[in-house]
Design an enzyme around this catalytic site. Structure first.
Site, PDB file in Angstrom:
ATOM      1  CG  HIS A  68      -2.386  -7.823  13.290  1.00 55.70           C
ATOM      2  ND1 HIS A  68      -2.632  -8.532  12.136  1.00 55.70           N
ATOM      3  CD2 HIS A  68      -3.085  -6.654  13.165  1.00 55.70           C
ATOM      4  CE1 HIS A  68      -3.453  -7.826  11.364  1.00 55.70           C
ATOM      5  NE2 HIS A  68      -3.720  -6.696  11.948  1.00 55.70           N
ATOM      6  CG  HIS A  99      -5.919  -8.797  15.186  1.00 59.74           C
ATOM      7  ND1 HIS A  99      -7.091  -9.443  15.477  1.00 59.74           N
ATOM      8  CD2 HIS A  99      -6.247  -7.748  14.395  1.00 59.74           C
ATOM      9  CE1 HIS A  99      -8.094  -8.804  14.877  1.00 59.74           C
ATOM     10  NE2 HIS A  99      -7.611  -7.771  14.212  1.00 59.74           N
ATOM     11  CG  LEU A 150      -6.716 -10.532  10.477  1.00 56.99           C
ATOM     12  CD1 LEU A 150      -6.437 -10.169  11.916  1.00 56.99           C
ATOM     13  CD2 LEU A 150      -6.318  -9.397   9.555  1.00 56.99           C
ATOM     14  CD  GLU A 164       3.342  -3.905   9.843  1.00 52.51           C
ATOM     15  OE1 GLU A 164       2.604  -4.202   8.884  1.00 52.51           O
ATOM     16  OE2 GLU A 164       3.588  -4.684  10.781  1.00 52.51           O
ATOM     17  N   GLY A 182       4.060   1.798  -0.681  1.00 50.55           N
ATOM     18  CA  GLY A 182       4.930   1.922  -1.850  1.00 50.55           C
ATOM     19  C   GLY A 182       4.144   2.322  -3.083  1.00 50.55           C
ATOM     20  N   GLY A 209       0.802  -1.222   0.000  1.00 53.02           N
ATOM     21  CA  GLY A 209       0.000   0.000   0.000  1.00 53.02           C
ATOM     22  C   GLY A 209       0.834   1.271   0.000  1.00 53.02           C
ATOM     23  CB  SER A 253      -2.501  -0.492   9.578  1.00 54.43           C
ATOM     24  OG  SER A 253      -3.583  -1.261   9.120  1.00 54.43           O
ATOM     25  CG  PHE A 310     -12.642  -1.390  12.988  1.00 45.63           C
ATOM     26  CD1 PHE A 310     -13.418  -1.880  11.949  1.00 45.63           C
ATOM     27  CD2 PHE A 310     -11.413  -1.994  13.239  1.00 45.63           C
ATOM     28  CE1 PHE A 310     -12.996  -2.938  11.184  1.00 45.63           C
ATOM     29  CE2 PHE A 310     -10.975  -3.062  12.478  1.00 45.63           C
ATOM     30  CZ  PHE A 310     -11.759  -3.536  11.441  1.00 45.63           C
ATOM     31  NE  ARG A 359      -7.048  -4.394  15.697  1.00 48.21           N
ATOM     32  CZ  ARG A 359      -6.703  -4.259  14.427  1.00 48.21           C
ATOM     33  NH1 ARG A 359      -5.437  -4.145  14.108  1.00 48.21           N
ATOM     34  NH2 ARG A 359      -7.615  -4.237  13.497  1.00 48.21           N
ATOM     35  CD  GLN A 382      -2.807  -3.807  16.937  1.00 49.48           C
ATOM     36  OE1 GLN A 382      -3.039  -3.782  15.736  1.00 49.48           O
ATOM     37  NE2 GLN A 382      -3.207  -2.856  17.759  1.00 49.48           N
ATOM     38  CD  GLU A 410     -10.576  -3.925  16.171  1.00 50.31           C
ATOM     39  OE1 GLU A 410      -9.399  -4.327  16.253  1.00 50.31           O
ATOM     40  OE2 GLU A 410     -10.908  -2.767  16.406  1.00 50.31           O
ATOM     41  NE  ARG A 466      -2.035  -1.225  12.975  1.00 49.62           N
ATOM     42  CZ  ARG A 466      -3.120  -1.860  12.523  1.00 49.62           C
ATOM     43  NH1 ARG A 466      -4.207  -1.194  12.227  1.00 49.62           N
ATOM     44  NH2 ARG A 466      -3.094  -3.171  12.383  1.00 49.62           N
TER      45      ARG A 466
END
Lengths: 115, 594, 238, 127
Positions: free
Chosen positions: B352, B241, B251, B386, B18, B16, B402, B118, B285, B239, B254, B397
């Site tokens: 995570h 998760h 994953l 990240e 880049g 994302g 993110s 969230f 989280r 973090q 959430e 976070r």
């Protein structure tokens, strides 16, 4: 000559549509003749000749022959297009296919004509 | 033999951040190379599920200032408030841009982007949950990554796919002049000589044994930076998760709890009501993860070994599940063997996200402590996503921040690089004579190593140590042992041996080189965590208990500061947290409760 | 922990040493924590680090580990080990029809070229609105089953037509992507997109064989999308 | 960047790649189509015999008792039946009927389940 991959001939859709329409015509013909045969029209020359020489049968037979030729031309050419890469061989095969389809079609129409 | 190629800018990583940076540079007409060790749409952004935060207010009133408050609170006040303000203010703009790129967001009846609640996102400065997460079903990351790759195709970005960046090139003045890289298909070495180098290499979740992260999340940017003398910031904050599929680590977003999912223990109790009476299952989280581990530790876990809890959505209408959470239904079936419509999903807290990383300012420029200030810009070097630490996530976070981080800072890093090159055009600085030494040494060592350690075994040893010594809860004595252990593992990493020495697509070599990066992150994490003698956000220690002076063990007097770990001598330095936002008032320190 | 031995028969080829590809027999022990084929492959690689394959997310969303598993294309990370009968050798080969770089790694250049050829990006030349472009939930629903493609190439490399004409036939993945943009109410280039495909090779090489639908690990249906493109083309001429 | 001129192997062993039932029905559609095309002259000739005169009609009855021709005719019969059934299946799919994975393989099975027994029954009659 530059050897580029060439695409963009705009006959894909028409061919595809024709293939469906001719298919339907032949399917109708097949059902009609199949039904007639099961009723015994093939038992003697007279019955068979009488059946085939009736005006409606001559009409749909003619349509079927045209459809068959057109359908076969597209179908067989499609086969060459899938499997044969060299352009020269492909063109030759296309021409031969076309000629044989026209030949058979002409012959069949001529048979109908004489009824 | 190293071939040198010249570009205006080189971006390392095509996830994302880049891709977002690449759009900025390509559309500005700069000659840009984007290096990626996988095809861009295989980057780990693709696995993000629940959404991206923006206070669009499509369903109910919302404001960036509330979002900012939530983010600062979520960070346990360790986040820099200038960067947090910048990110929350920019959120609407970057999300709308994505929509314009063609991202298939879900929609509300009025045609606007669908938003779901969230964890930790509240309205009116922490009052009640708010719908802020913009989502495309539970495939938001996938939809986003593909939309940005597609935009890059339109912009004609030049990608170098399956190229592994190896080392940062810095000259004697500390300026960054590009990277060395290996074309995996041939094994050939190249140097990308650039005026701007942007790192967007993602996280390093693979330092842990149980992780939601992809195999490729090996902290390549952090490793390269650390070897080149750049410190890593706040690496103790990882973090966990709350909902990774038990056993598999995959994953479960959430967003499941956002849509109404409930966590239950072996007695069927909705235990989050005890830990976070207000936000319940949608608490932050770190809070939820700790609650889960506490339940398990106190014997209320489920299954034969009582080692997981259950995520229950069986009370939701099946249409909602199939419409909003189709991917989760698939994952539960594939990786937990349960039909989520009928049975609850077994989940455990799973590593995570890396909150720390390469220190940057809110413009995406890499900053290091220097003679003039604690945030001196490293010329020519940018980082986003990240791998970077802006720092907006601080000690913890918030979910959906993110994807927002990588959009906002990917863009701002790109913009900063463009501005720098357009406003003060300069020719390429000359490469120093030792530019390739580190790379050649590493490869040479690897190719000639005899009687070395197995890459696979060494990596496992690292992952097990991290899991045991720096997990959800941290213990002073375990951390101390952990430092010793991880330093021993590091010695093995320095003598890894690969049997396969071939050139073409040698994935054994790639994995060994990735381990070089992972271990830097692992050491940084363990050393920073051992040193931070307080509990804050995701970092919770047994010797920093909850007292009236130090609520929840947080020690603002001594520890309201960022850690900076230097590879050189395993040294730690600290720098202050920026509590001053750009335009609004400071969000004052407060006990964090949900 | 139940352990078991898995027997593999793997396609091997390293251009530096092998003149021709060959199949290698190799065994590996897995335990109860190894659920998917990819887990077993990772163990295999620990045993023989020269085995090359791509992998990343290990949860079926990145599309890296497409391969031919016992004759059928699929993702190694989604292939459940429990579905392989005990004692029976698992045969792994690269995705069919693409040039092999090494072992299970194929050169996907041609695949991506076709994907790029359909202009896989939103085209809309209206002035940008300040907020999002509006789209009703029903309009958005049209994109379901289209946008989820992960570009793993399982479909295109299961398509005989793509084997014979990878340079001219767009292939199921590319055509699915083409329809994804045609179906998007925000896109304005429908006519150009149809023009781009109305060719005997690019779209109409599809003979509705439907191997693509059979293998798609995401359960997508390129044939359906192709059918809808044809519909639009027909509607355009009548 | 792929090196120019470098020849890489391709894995394309048609025997080892599993063809799903829909794929099998589909390739048979092509095989039967090409078969019919190749037999077109024969078909037209038989058509002519059937209609030219009562004598030629008799001749036709005699000709088709020849075992070789009988075999060919049975092959042709199968080709027609399969091509017919499959053609209808394709038309339905073109009209978006039965495009789902399960339906498509069910309809492919149905095509085979109709065309093969029909060939046997009609073929037995012909023989």
């Amino acid at each position: 000559m530059v050897n580029r991959k060439l695409v963009g001939a705009h006959y894909g859709l028409i061919d595809w549509l024709v293939q469906r329409i001719t298919g339907v015509v032949m399917a109708v013909f097949t059902v009609v003749v199949g039904f007639a045969l099961s009723e015994g029209v093939g038992s003697s020359y007279e019955r068979w000749y009488g059946f085939m020489s009736s005006t409606p049968m001559r009409f749909i037979s003619f349509l079927c022959i045209v459809s068959l030729c057109w359908h076969a031309w597209i179908g067989v050419r499609d086969t060459w297009m899938d499997y044969v890469q060299p352009a020269g061989i492909k063109l030759t095969l296309h021409v031969l296919t076309l000629l044989s389809v026209i030949g058979c079609g002409g012959w069949a129409v001529q048979i109908l004509w004489r009824l | 033999m190293i071939t040198v190629r010249k570009f205006d800018a080189v971006i390392v990583g095509a996830g994302g951040a880049g891709l977002r940076a690449a759009i900025q540079l390509s559309e500005a007409g700069l000659k840009t190379a984007v290096l990626s060790k996988v095809f861009p749409t295989r980057s780990h952004t693709v696995a993000a599920q629940g959404g991206v935060a923006a206070s669009l207010g499509n369903s109910e009133e919302d404001h960036w200032h509330w979002h900012m408050y939530d983010t600062v609170k979520g960070s346990d006040w360790l986040g820099d408030q200038d960067a947090i303000e910048f990110m929350c203010r920019k959120a609407n703009e970057v999300v709308i841009e994505l929509e314009h790129y063609g991202m298939p967001f879900d929609r509300l009846d009025n045609g606007r982007i669908y938003q779901r609640p969230f964890g930790g996102h509240m309205s009116n400065f922490g009052e009640k949950p708010v719908r802020r997460s913009c989502a495309a079903a539970d495939r938001t990351g996938h939809a986003m990554l593909h939309a940005m790759y597609q935009r890059n195709i339109k912009a004609n970005t030049q990608f170098f796919v399956e190229w592994l960046a190896l080392d940062l090139i810095r000259d004697a003045e500390g300026d960054v002049l590009g990277v060395t890289a290996m074309e995996m298909e041939t094994g050939d070495l190249y140097a990308f000589h650039a005026k701007a180098t942007i790192f967007a290499t993602g996280g390093a979740g693979r330092i842990y044994y149980s992780s939601t992260n992809a195999f490729i999340n090996t902290g390549d940017g952090a490793g390269m930076a650390a070897r080149a003398g750049i410190p890593l910031e706040d690496m103790e904050f990882w973090q966990f998760h709350p909902t990774g599929v038990a056993g598999a680590g995959v994953l479960i977003t959430e967003g499941v709890r956002g849509e109404g999912g409930i966590l239950r223990n072996s007695q069927g109790e909705r235990f989050m009501e005890r830990y976070a009476p207000n936000a319940k299952d949608l608490a932050s989280r770190d809070v939820v993860s700790r609650a889960m581990v506490t339940e398990i530790n106190e014997g209320r876990g489920c299954g034969p070994n009582k080692d997981f809890v259950l995520l229950d959505i069986t009370h939701l209408p099946p249409e909602t599940i199939m419409k909003r959470l189709p991917g989760i239904h698939e994952i539960a079936l594939q990786f937990a063997g349960v039909d989520a419509l009928r049975e609850p999903i077994p989940v455990v807290p799973t590593c995570h996200y890396q909150m720390g990383g390469i220190p940057t300012n809110f413009k995406g420029q890499v900053v290091v402590p220097g003679k003039r200030s604690q945030n001196e810009i490293v010329p020519g070097f940018y980082a986003a996503g990240e791998c970077a630490c802006a720092s907006v996530h601080g000690a913890n976070r918030l979910g959906t921040n993110s994807l927002l981080d990588l959009l906002v800072f990917g863009k701002s890093a790109g913009e900063s690089a463009v501005d720098e090159m357009k406003q003060s055009p300069k020719p390429h600085k000359e490469l120093p004579t030792d530019a390739f030494d580190r790379t050649l040494e590493r490869l040479n060592r690897l190719n000639t190593q005899k009687d070395g350690a197995s890459v696979h075994e060494t990596q496992l040893a690292m992952q097990r140590s991290m899991q045991k010594h720096a997990g959800v809860f941290r213990f002073a004595d375990l951390l101390k042992q952990g430092v010793q252990k991880i330093l021993e593992v590091q010695k093995d990493v320095e003598r890894t041996e690969i049997k396969d020495k071939s050139q073409v697509f040698n994935t054994a070599r790639v994995e060994a080189l990735e381990l070089d990066n992972l271990i830097e992150v692992a050491v940084a994490t363990m050393v920073s965590a051992e040193a931070r003698k307080e509990s804050r956000g995701a970092h919770v220690r047994d010797d920093a208990p909850d007292t009236p002076e130090r609520p929840d063990g947080r020690d603002d007097v001594n520890w309201l500061k960022h850690s900076l770990w230097f590879k050189d001598e395993n040294r730690l330095e600290y720098k202050s947290v920026n509590l001053r936002p750009l335009t609004v008032d400071t969000i004052a320190l407060k006990k964090r409760a949900y | 922990m139940t352990k078991r031995i898995l027997k593999f028969n793997i396609y091997r080829y390293d251009p530096d040493v092998d003149r021709k590809p060959y199949l290698q027999d190799i065994e590996v022990e897995v335990d109860a924590t190894d659920r998917k084929l990819l887990d077993a492959l990772v163990k295999l690689k620990a045993k023989d680090d020269s085995i090359a394959f791509r992998r990343s997310c290990r949860e079926g969303v990145c599309g890296s580990d497409g391969m031919n598993i016992n004759g059928t294309n699929g993702l190694a990370c989604l292939a459940d080990l429990s579905t392989f009968p005990d004692g029976k050798t698992i045969v792994l080969r690269p995705l069919p029809g693409l040039p092999v770089i090494r072992d299970l790694i194929v050169d996907m250049t041609q695949f991506f070229k076709q994907y790029h050829s359909i202009k896989p990006y939103l085209i809309n030349n209206d002035p940008l609105p300040e907020r999002e472009r509006l789209q009703s939930p029903e309009e958005r629903e049209e994109l379901n089953g289209l946008y989820e493609c992960i570009l793993c190439a399982c479909c295109s490399t299961a398509c005989p037509t793509f084997w014979w004409n990878p340079d001219k036939f767009v292939g199921p993945a590319g055509l699915l992507a083409a329809y994804r943009f045609i179906a998007d109410t925000r896109d304005q280039a429908t006519n150009e997109r149809l023009d781009n495909l109305e060719d005997p090779y690019r779209l109409f090489r599809c003979h509705t064989i439907m191997n693509c639908v059979e293998v798609c690990p995401k359960g997508l249906n390129p044939t359906k999308a192709i059918g809808k493109i044809k519909d639009m083309m027909v509607r355009r001429i009548i | 960047m792929p090196e120019l001129g470098r020849k890489r192997p391709k894995y394309l062993n048609l025997i080892k790649i599993k063809l799903p039932i829909a794929g099998i029905a589909s390739i048979l559609h092509r095989v039967s189509g090409v078969g019919i095309f190749l037999m077109l002259p024969l078909l037209v000739w038989l058509f002519e015999l059937s209609l030219r005169s009562p004598e030629s009609f008799q001749e036709l009855q005699a000709v088709i008792t020849h075992p070789v021709l009988k075999l060919i005719l049975i092959g042709l019969l199968w080709s027609l039946l399969h091509h017919f059934c499959m053609g209808i299946r394709i038309l339905l799919i073109d009209m978006h009927m039965g495009v789902d994975k399960a339906q498509a393989s069910a309809s492919a099975k149905m095509v085979l389940a109709v065309s093969l027994p029909m060939t046997l029954i009609l073929g037995a009659k012909l023989w």
